[in-house]
Design an enzyme around this catalytic site. Structure first.
Site, PDB file in Angstrom:
ATOM      1  N   GLU A 170      -9.313  -2.156   1.745  1.00  0.00           N
ATOM      2  CA  GLU A 170      -8.041  -1.748   1.209  1.00  0.00           C
ATOM      3  C   GLU A 170      -6.773  -1.365   2.459  1.00  0.00           C
ATOM      4  O   GLU A 170      -7.060  -0.356   2.377  1.00  0.00           O
ATOM      5  CB  GLU A 170      -7.732  -1.822  -0.192  1.00  0.00           C
ATOM      6  CG  GLU A 170      -6.797  -1.420  -1.051  1.00  0.00           C
ATOM      7  CD  GLU A 170      -6.487  -0.422  -2.384  1.00  0.00           C
ATOM      8  OE1 GLU A 170      -5.492   0.008  -2.911  1.00  0.00           O
ATOM      9  OE2 GLU A 170      -7.579  -0.096  -2.650  1.00  0.00           O
ATOM     10  N   GLU A 294      -3.409   3.848 -11.454  1.00  0.00           N
ATOM     11  CA  GLU A 294      -3.347   2.529 -11.310  1.00  0.00           C
ATOM     12  C   GLU A 294      -4.372   1.775 -11.787  1.00  0.00           C
ATOM     13  O   GLU A 294      -5.183   0.767 -11.116  1.00  0.00           O
ATOM     14  CB  GLU A 294      -3.629   2.354  -9.829  1.00  0.00           C
ATOM     15  CG  GLU A 294      -1.886   2.474  -8.994  1.00  0.00           C
ATOM     16  CD  GLU A 294      -1.791   2.189  -7.285  1.00  0.00           C
ATOM     17  OE1 GLU A 294      -0.559   1.688  -7.419  1.00  0.00           O
ATOM     18  OE2 GLU A 294      -2.130   2.377  -7.460  1.00  0.00           O
ATOM     19  N   ARG A 327      -6.414  14.205  -6.449  1.00  0.00           N
ATOM     20  CA  ARG A 327      -5.149  13.454  -5.920  1.00  0.00           C
ATOM     21  C   ARG A 327      -3.961  13.342  -6.921  1.00  0.00           C
ATOM     22  O   ARG A 327      -4.056  12.413  -8.475  1.00  0.00           O
ATOM     23  CB  ARG A 327      -4.894  11.383  -5.503  1.00  0.00           C
ATOM     24  CG  ARG A 327      -5.897  11.376  -4.243  1.00  0.00           C
ATOM     25  CD  ARG A 327      -6.375  10.266  -3.865  1.00  0.00           C
ATOM     26  NE  ARG A 327      -4.884   9.545  -3.551  1.00  0.00           N
ATOM     27  CZ  ARG A 327      -4.632   8.809  -3.386  1.00  0.00           C
ATOM     28  NH1 ARG A 327      -4.173   7.676  -4.793  1.00  0.00           N
ATOM     29  NH2 ARG A 327      -3.759   7.931  -2.759  1.00  0.00           N
ATOM     30  N   ASP A 368       5.491   5.741  -3.043  1.00  0.00           N
ATOM     31  CA  ASP A 368       4.159   5.048  -2.129  1.00  0.00           C
ATOM     32  C   ASP A 368       4.384   5.333  -0.980  1.00  0.00           C
ATOM     33  O   ASP A 368       4.578   3.538  -0.269  1.00  0.00           O
ATOM     34  CB  ASP A 368       4.625   4.166  -2.762  1.00  0.00           C
ATOM     35  CG  ASP A 368       2.737   3.296  -2.955  1.00  0.00           C
ATOM     36  OD1 ASP A 368       1.789   4.708  -2.094  1.00  0.00           O
ATOM     37  OD2 ASP A 368       2.155   2.233  -2.830  1.00  0.00           O
ATOM     38  N   GLU A 396       0.777   0.584   5.675  1.00  0.00           N
ATOM     39  CA  GLU A 396       0.962  -1.251   4.706  1.00  0.00           C
ATOM     40  C   GLU A 396       2.442  -1.473   3.669  1.00  0.00           C
ATOM     41  O   GLU A 396       2.010  -2.283   3.553  1.00  0.00           O
ATOM     42  CB  GLU A 396       0.389   0.161   3.059  1.00  0.00           C
ATOM     43  CG  GLU A 396       0.735  -0.934   1.950  1.00  0.00           C
ATOM     44  CD  GLU A 396       0.143  -0.476   0.787  1.00  0.00           C
ATOM     45  OE1 GLU A 396       0.248  -0.640  -0.688  1.00  0.00           O
ATOM     46  OE2 GLU A 396      -0.279   1.446   1.104  1.00  0.00           O
ATOM     47  N   HIS A 524      10.580  -0.401  -2.194  1.00  0.00           N
ATOM     48  CA  HIS A 524       9.935  -0.773  -2.371  1.00  0.00           C
ATOM     49  C   HIS A 524      10.336  -1.800  -3.014  1.00  0.00           C
ATOM     50  O   HIS A 524       9.983  -2.432  -3.886  1.00  0.00           O
ATOM     51  CB  HIS A 524       9.285   0.130  -3.279  1.00  0.00           C
ATOM     52  CG  HIS A 524       7.956   0.374  -3.998  1.00  0.00           C
ATOM     53  ND1 HIS A 524       7.214  -0.818  -3.879  1.00  0.00           N
ATOM     54  CD2 HIS A 524       7.090   0.542  -4.324  1.00  0.00           C
ATOM     55  CE1 HIS A 524       5.827  -0.850  -4.006  1.00  0.00           C
ATOM     56  NE2 HIS A 524       5.668   0.693  -4.271  1.00  0.00           N
TER      57      HIS A 524
END
Length: 703
Positions: A170, A294, A327, A368, A396, A524
Site C-alpha cells: 500500500e 478508516e 496510532r 495526512d 503518497e 489534499h
C-alpha cells in the site's frame, strides 16, 4: 547494460567507491595498518567484514586483521567490556555521554603508538561506530585526531512497511514487498541481509514488517515461523522485528466471539499470543496498531476507548519488554467536526492514562502526509504520554517515485517547529526525543518507500529519503543540507562541481513540489483513491472529508479552509502564541495561509499580488523550478555513471510534464470561481478542464 553499473543503484549509499587521489589514499593507509577486533559476536563479525570490504574497495589495499596490538596505527574495535583497562582510562568519562547504542571513535596513544578506537557500551554501538568511521572516509574527511562521541536521541527508530501478505505494498512505488513469504523461512534472500546493512549504517533499529491495515494471519504459527527467520537475519544488525496487530484477531484466528479488550478470554488470548511470539523471537519489539480508523476494527466497536485497547495489549507484551505503538490517525465520518481537529480532541483527554510501554504514534501534520502541513497540535499537548513521530518516506502525496523530492527538508521543517507548549524553544524535536517531557520511551517512525526494484526505492534520489530519515531519527537536530551533502558523496561523487549544484537542487526540490501541487496552504486536492495527480474537482465520495472540495472550499468569494476563530477554531488546539500567529491573517505565514483562512480572490499578499495572481504565479514557479532541476542535472553527466544519469534524466522529464499537468488542471478549475485571467508570466493550458477531469489511471501503483 553493464551489470557492474546496474549494481550501483543496488548498493545505495554503501558504494565504497575507489579513491582516485593517491595522496589521500596514502594518508588514509598510513593511519590504518591493521584491524584488531576484540570480540567474536555475530555483530562484531559483521563490523569486521564491513571494515575489510569497505577499506579494500576505497583504498585498494587489503587491511589485515590481527589478534595482538603490535606496532602502530591499528583500528581497535570492541565494546567497553572487551577493552583493556588502559584504553578505558584513555576514553575516560566519554562512556558516560553515550547510551546503550551510542559509539565513540577516538584517536589514542598506547605505549607511544597511535591507534583509533571504535567502541560503545554494546556491540551494536560498535557496529554503528564502524559505519560512522567508514562514512568519514567515504566523504573524504580526515581520520587524524578523532574524538567523536555520538549517541541516538530516540529509542525506537523504525521503518513501517505497509506491506501486505500477497506482496503488494500500500502506497508502495518501488515494486513488490521484499518479504517473500512463500520462500521463507528456508530461503534467505541476500536482499534481507543488504536491507539490514543499509538500515544499520544509518542507525535504524526496528522494522514493522506488515501493513497498518493489518491481516491477522501474520500472527498464526505458519507466518510466525517466517517472521522468526527474518528476525534472526536482522538481530546481529541491531534491528528488532515488530508486527501490526489486527484488533479483531481473537475472532478471526482465535475462534472467539468478541475482541472486547475488557473480556477475560480476549485478554488471555493476547497474553498467550505474546508468549508464543516471544518464545520464537525473544527480542520481538511489539505491536503497531491502527484501530478505529478508516474502517479498521478497534476498542470503540465494543464501547471501549483507545486507552482500554492499548493498555490491554501493553499488558500482554510487558513481561517480555515489548512496546505498543498506538496510532493517533483517527477521524470519523460520524464527526462533523473539522478532520484536522479530531485526533487532538480524541487523544489529548487520555494524557497520562496509557501504560508505560505504550507510545502514541502521531503523523507530522493533522491531515495526512501532505506536501506541507503545519505541525500536529498534539505535539507538546500530552506531556504525560510518550508521542512518536510518524513521517511518510514513501511519496503518497508527493508524486510517487517518479518525482525527485528531498523529504528531509520537510522532516526538518516539522522537527524545528516551535510548539511553545513550555515557552519559546520547545520544538517538536524536543517533544519527540523526550527532553521536553522527560518521557523514557521515545521514537520516530517512517512509512517505508522500499520495494524489490533493483534500486530499492524506484527513483535513485528517493534513496536519500530513506537515508535522511535514518539520520534524523538518530539525531532530529541534523540539518537537511548536511544530510544531502553526505548522501551525495556516499552515493555518487565527492567532486565539488557535482556536490554544490545538486545539493542546492535537492534542498529546493521539496518547495518545488509544494508550489506545483498545493501552494499557499492548499492541501489534499489530489485525485481520489490512488492520489495520483490533481483532483480538486472531486466531490462525489461517500465521506465528505475524503473529497478535495472539503479542503479547498473554492467559491466565487475566495478559497481556503477557515480554521480560525471565525471558522472551525482549530487554531485553539495550539499553544496561545501559535494560536495567535495562525489565527490572525496578517501574521499567519503565507505558506500556511489557505490551511487556516478562507480568503477573497482579491486579498493582497505581502508581495502586493492578489491571492489569485499569487496562487497562479506559485504554480508557475513550481514548474519553473522543475525545469531548473532538469538543467542542473543535465550538466552533471561527466560526474555520474551513464545508467543513473539517464535514469534521473528520464524521471525529471516525467516530473516536468506532471508539474505542468498540476498547474494547468488546478488553475483551470479554480479559475471557474475566481473569474480572473492568468497573470503575466503564467503559461496557459493547452487542454481543457474537461480533458483533465476525464483522465483515468488504472496503472497508478500503490493502491
Amino acid at each position: 547494460m553493464c551489470p557492474a553499473l546496474a549494481q550501483k543503484d543496488y548498493k545505495l549509499w554503501l558504494q565504497y567507491e575507489k579513491k582516485t587521489d593517491l595522496k589521500m589514499i596514502s594518508g588514509y593507509l598510513s593511519n590504518i595498518k591493521g584491524i584488531v577486533v576484540l570480540e567474536n559476536t555475530e555483530t562484531l563479525k559483521i563490523a569486521k567484514n564491513e571494515l575489510q570490504t569497505a577499506l579494500i574497495n576505497m583504498l585498494g589495499s587489503k587491511i589485515q586483521t590481527v589478534t595482538k596490538l603490535e606496532g602502530d596505527n591499528k583500528i581497535i574495535v570492541g565494546s567497553k567490556l572487551a577493552l583493556s583497562p588502559e584504553i578505558i582510562k584513555l576514553i575516560g568519562s566519554d562512556f558516560e555521554k553515550i547510551n546503550e547504542e551510542g559509539f565513540i571513535i577516538k584517536s589514542v596513544s598506547i605505549k607511544s603508538k597511535n591507534h583509533i578506537v571504535i567502541t560503545g557500551k554494546k556491540d551494536v554501538g560498535v557496529l554503528y561506530g564502524v559505519y560512522g568511521f567508514l562514512r568519514l572516509i567515504q566523504i573524504n574527511q580526515s581520520i587524524q585526531n578523532l574524538n567523536i562521541i555520538d549517541t541516538p536521541k530516540t529509542n525506537i527508530r523504525i521503518l513501517n512497511h505497509w506491506d501486505n501478505l500477497d506482496r503488494t505494498v500500500e502506497r508502495g512505488y518501488a515494486g513488490f514487498s521484499l518479504w517473500n513469504w512463500q520462500k521463507l523461512p528456508d530461503f534467505i534472500d541476500q536482499r534481507y541481509i543488504d536491507y539490514a546493512r543499509a538500515n544499520a549504517s544509518i542507525g535504524i533499529n526496528g522494522t514493522v514488517l506488515t501493513n497498518v491495515n493489518a491481516n491477522a494471519l501474520i500472527l498464526t504459527p505458519q507466518y510466525l515461523e517466517k517472521v522468526e527467520a527474518l528476525a534472526n537475519v536482522f538481530r546481529p544488525y541491531g534491528i528488532k522485528v515488530y508486527l501490526t496487530a489486527r484488533f479483531s484477531a481473537p475472532i478471526e484466528i482465535g475462534g472467539l466471539k468478541t475482541a472486547d479488550p475488557k473480556d477475560a478470554d480476549v485478554v488471555n488470548w493476547w497474553k498467550n499470543k505474546a508468549k508464543e511470539i516471544y518464545k520464537r523471537i525473544p527480542d520481538f519489539g511489539g505491536f503497531l496498531v491502527k484501530a478505529n480508523s478508516e474502517g479498521q476494527p478497534g476498542p470503540q466497536n465494543y464501547g471501549r476507548d483507545h486507552v482500554d485497547g492499548a493498555n490491554m495489549l501493553a499488558d500482554a507484551v510487558a513481561p517480555f519488554g515489548g512496546v505498543i505503538m498506538w496510532r493517533a490517525f483517527v477521524y470519523s465520518e460520524h464527526d462533523a467536526n473539522d478532520r484536522a481537529k479530531q485526533a487532538y480532541a480524541e487523544f489529548v483527554p487520555y494524557d497520562g492514562k496509557f501504560k508505560d510501554n505504550v507510545i502514541v504514534q502521531v503523523k507530522n501534520g493533522a491531515i495526512d502526509f501532505q506536501p506541507r502541513e503545519p505541525f500536529h497540535p498534539m505535539f507538546g499537548a500530552m506531556p504525560k504520554t510518550p508521542l512518536m513521530m510518524e513521517f511518510q518516506i514513501t511519496q503518497e502525496y508527493l508524486g510517487f517515485s517518479t518525482h525527485l523530492v528531498f523529504l528531509p527538508k520537510l522532516f526538518q521543517e516539522v522537527l524545528e517547529a516551535d510548539t511553545y507548549q513550555k515557552g519559546k524553544g520547545t520544538t517538536v524535536a524536543k517533544v519527540i526525543d523526550g527532553t521536553l517531557t522527560k518521557t523514557k520511551l521515545t521514537g520516530i517512525a517512517g512509512v517505508s518507500n522500499i520495494g524489490n526494484d533493483l534500486n530499492w526505492t524506484g527513483h535513485p534520489f528517493a534513496q536519500a529519503n530513506w537515508y535522511g530519515f535514518g539520520r534524523l531519527a538518530w539525531n532530529p537536530g541534523l540539518d537537511s543540507e548536511v544530510i544531502a551533502d553526505e548522501w551525495l558523496r556516499c552515493t555518487f561523487s565527492n567532486d565539488e562541481n557535482f556536490i554544490k549544484p545538486i545539493t542546492a537542487m535537492m534542498i529546493e526540490s521539496r518547495e518545488a513540489v509544494v508550489n506545483y501541487m498545493t501552494p499557499l496552504g492548499l492541501h489534499h486536492i489530489m485525485d481520489t483513491g490512488h492520489h495520483y495527480g490533481p483532483g480538486p474537482w472531486v466531490s462525489n465520495l461517500s465521506r465528505p472529508e475524503w473529497n478535495p472540495v472539503y479542503y479547498h472550499k473554492a467559491d466565487k468569494n475566495g478559497i481556503g479552509f477557515d480554521r480560525s476563530k471565525t471558522g472551525t477554531n482549530a487554531t485553539a488546539q495550539y499553544a496561545p502564541e501559535i494560536e495567535k500567529l495562525f489565527d490572525n491573517v496578517e501574521t499567519c505565514p503565507e505558506k500556511d495561509l489557505l490551511w487556516f483562512h478562507h480568503l477573497d480572490w482579491n486579498y493582497k499578499l505581502k508581495n502586493g499580488q492578489t491571492l489569485w495572481n499569487g496562487l497562479a504565479l506559485k504554480y508557475q514557479e513550481g514548474v519553473d523550478q522543475v525545469k531548473n532541476m532538469q538543467n542542473t542535472w543535465n550538466k552533471t553527466e561527466k560526474y555520474v555513471d551513464e545508467e543513473r544519469f539517464k535514469e534521473v534524466q528520464m524521471l525529471l522529464e516525467i516530473q516536468y510534464k506532471e508539474a505542468k499537468w498540476w498547474r494547468d488542471a488546478c488553475l483551470l478549475y479554480f479559475q471557474q470561481y475566481s473569474g480572473k485571467e492568468l497573470p503575466v508570466g503564467v503559461e496557459k493550458a493547452t487542454q481543457s478542464l474537461d480533458y483533465f477531469k476525464s483522465l483515468k489511471f488504472p496503472f497508478a501503483p500503490g493502491n
